[in-house]
Design a protein around this motif. Structure first.
Motif, PDB file in Angstrom:
ATOM      1  N   LEU A 258      87.976 115.252  41.818  1.00  0.00           N
ATOM      2  CA  LEU A 258      87.998 114.328  40.449  1.00  0.00           C
ATOM      3  C   LEU A 258      86.734 113.686  40.544  1.00  0.00           C
ATOM      4  CD1 LEU A 258      91.787 113.358  40.692  1.00  0.00           C
ATOM      5  CD2 LEU A 258      90.777 115.045  38.982  1.00  0.00           C
TER       6      LEU A 258
ATOM      7  N   ALA B 270     101.221 110.313  39.369  1.00  0.00           N
ATOM      8  CA  ALA B 270      99.794 110.433  38.618  1.00  0.00           C
ATOM      9  C   ALA B 270      99.233 108.981  38.565  1.00  0.00           C
ATOM     10  CB  ALA B 270     100.259 110.685  37.182  1.00  0.00           C
TER      11      ALA B 270
ATOM     12  N   PHE C  97      99.524 115.395  43.948  1.00  0.00           N
ATOM     13  CA  PHE C  97      99.294 116.679  44.979  1.00  0.00           C
ATOM     14  C   PHE C  97      98.086 117.662  44.652  1.00  0.00           C
ATOM     15  CE2 PHE C  97     103.994 115.390  45.301  1.00  0.00           C
ATOM     16  CZ  PHE C  97     103.656 115.099  46.632  1.00  0.00           C
ATOM     17  N   ASN C  98      97.537 117.241  43.488  1.00  0.00           N
ATOM     18  CA  ASN C  98      96.251 118.150  43.066  1.00  0.00           C
ATOM     19  C   ASN C  98      94.940 117.823  44.261  1.00  0.00           C
ATOM     20  OD1 ASN C  98      94.087 119.196  41.905  1.00  0.00           O
ATOM     21  ND2 ASN C  98      94.610 118.539  39.954  1.00  0.00           N
ATOM     22  N   GLU C  99      94.684 118.958  44.817  1.00  0.00           N
ATOM     23  CA  GLU C  99      93.528 118.860  45.787  1.00  0.00           C
ATOM     24  C   GLU C  99      92.398 119.109  45.006  1.00  0.00           C
ATOM     25  OE1 GLU C  99      94.150 119.952  49.476  1.00  0.00           O
ATOM     26  OE2 GLU C  99      96.265 119.933  49.557  1.00  0.00           O
ATOM     27  N   GLY C 100      92.208 119.100  43.694  1.00  0.00           N
ATOM     28  CA  GLY C 100      90.911 119.587  43.144  1.00  0.00           C
ATOM     29  C   GLY C 100      89.892 118.380  42.889  1.00  0.00           C
TER      30      GLY C 100
ATOM     31  N   TYR D  42      90.647 113.084  45.119  1.00  0.00           N
ATOM     32  CA  TYR D  42      91.391 114.146  44.974  1.00  0.00           C
ATOM     33  C   TYR D  42      92.898 113.352  45.303  1.00  0.00           C
ATOM     34  CZ  TYR D  42      91.384 114.443  50.103  1.00  0.00           C
ATOM     35  OH  TYR D  42      91.443 114.362  51.365  1.00  0.00           O
ATOM     36  N   MET D  43      93.841 114.026  44.754  1.00  0.00           N
ATOM     37  CA  MET D  43      95.198 113.661  44.815  1.00  0.00           C
ATOM     38  C   MET D  43      95.979 114.146  45.924  1.00  0.00           C
ATOM     39  SD  MET D  43      95.514 111.355  42.271  1.00  0.00           S
ATOM     40  CE  MET D  43      97.102 111.214  41.984  1.00  0.00           C
ATOM     41  N   LYS D  44      95.410 114.595  46.868  1.00  0.00           N
ATOM     42  CA  LYS D  44      96.292 115.152  48.277  1.00  0.00           C
ATOM     43  C   LYS D  44      97.151 114.163  48.557  1.00  0.00           C
ATOM     44  CE  LYS D  44      95.727 117.108  52.929  1.00  0.00           C
ATOM     45  NZ  LYS D  44      94.906 117.416  53.741  1.00  0.00           N
TER      46      LYS D  44
ATOM     47  N   GLN E 184      88.804 109.148  35.366  1.00  0.00           N
ATOM     48  CA  GLN E 184      89.304 110.439  35.297  1.00  0.00           C
ATOM     49  C   GLN E 184      90.897 110.204  35.243  1.00  0.00           C
ATOM     50  OE1 GLN E 184      88.931 113.738  36.231  1.00  0.00           O
ATOM     51  NE2 GLN E 184      86.855 113.567  36.657  1.00  0.00           N
TER      52      GLN E 184
ATOM     53  N   ALA F  32      95.378 111.886  36.681  1.00  0.00           N
ATOM     54  CA  ALA F  32      95.173 112.930  37.736  1.00  0.00           C
ATOM     55  C   ALA F  32      96.601 113.050  38.129  1.00  0.00           C
ATOM     56  CB  ALA F  32      94.501 112.191  38.951  1.00  0.00           C
ATOM     57  N   GLN F  33      96.951 114.124  38.504  1.00  0.00           N
ATOM     58  CA  GLN F  33      98.126 114.960  38.909  1.00  0.00           C
ATOM     59  C   GLN F  33      98.622 114.776  40.286  1.00  0.00           C
ATOM     60  OE1 GLN F  33     100.806 115.737  36.215  1.00  0.00           O
ATOM     61  NE2 GLN F  33      99.362 114.488  35.301  1.00  0.00           N
TER      62      GLN F  33
END
Length: 165
Positions: A131, A104, A126-129, A97-99, A120, A123-124
């Motif tokens: 991946l 990117a 701060f995105n915590e989704g 994840y991108m926390k 993936q 990946a954007q």
């Protein structure tokens, strides 16, 4: 007299409250030390179809729990000829994840044979989704977003790397 006393009490109470609120410390924010790139190896991505080197990167290696948990967090950017290679002790499905990651990334998942099993892309920050990899992976390579497309990488392409002293 009572009125004067009341005014003095009110004025004193007001001054006391103002003194308390004006002396209140601002919450302290932890200072994040600037993290800089440390070259720990050289990595090559190889196009399987024609056995040609697509790109050569200077890499940092994350191979312990702290490094794999931190990754590229808190950094402002990364040069195009650099990446971070995560090396895990075993091959299994992975998820990143991108926390706290401020730019990117393309995330490339590779198996024990250093063969790309999934990506993936873009990946954007701060995105915590989640991946996830689409297959078991032992290695994960993070590079700047857009490079997977620029290099025309495909599942089945390979990587080699060596650690520097």
């Amino acid at each position: 007299m009572i009125r004067s006393y009341f005014k003095i009490v009110c004025l004193s109470a007001t001054l006391f409250v103002l003194a308390l609120t004006s002396c209140k410390d601002e919450p302290k924010k932890p200072k994040q030390a600037q993290v800089t790139f440390k070259k720990e190896g050289i990595l090559q991505l190889i196009k399987t179809a024609n056995d040609s080197v697509v790109s050569t990167l200077d890499i940092e290696i994350a191979d312990n729990e702290f490094e794999t948990q931190t990754g590229l967090m808190y950094r402002e950017s990364m040069k195009a000829n650099r990446g971070m290679l995560f090396i895990f002790p075993n091959e299994q499905p992975r998820s990143f994840y991108m926390k706290n990651t401020r730019f990117a990334l393309d995330i490339i998942y590779l198996d024990t044979n250093k063969t790309i099993v999934s990506f993936q892309e873009n990946a954007q920050p701060f995105n915590e989704g989640s991946l996830p990899s689409n297959a078991a992976a032992k290695y994960v390579l993070e590079v700047n977003a857009g490079l997977v497309e620029t290099w025309n990488l495909e599942v089945g392409d390979k990587m080699t790397f060596s650690k520097t002293n």
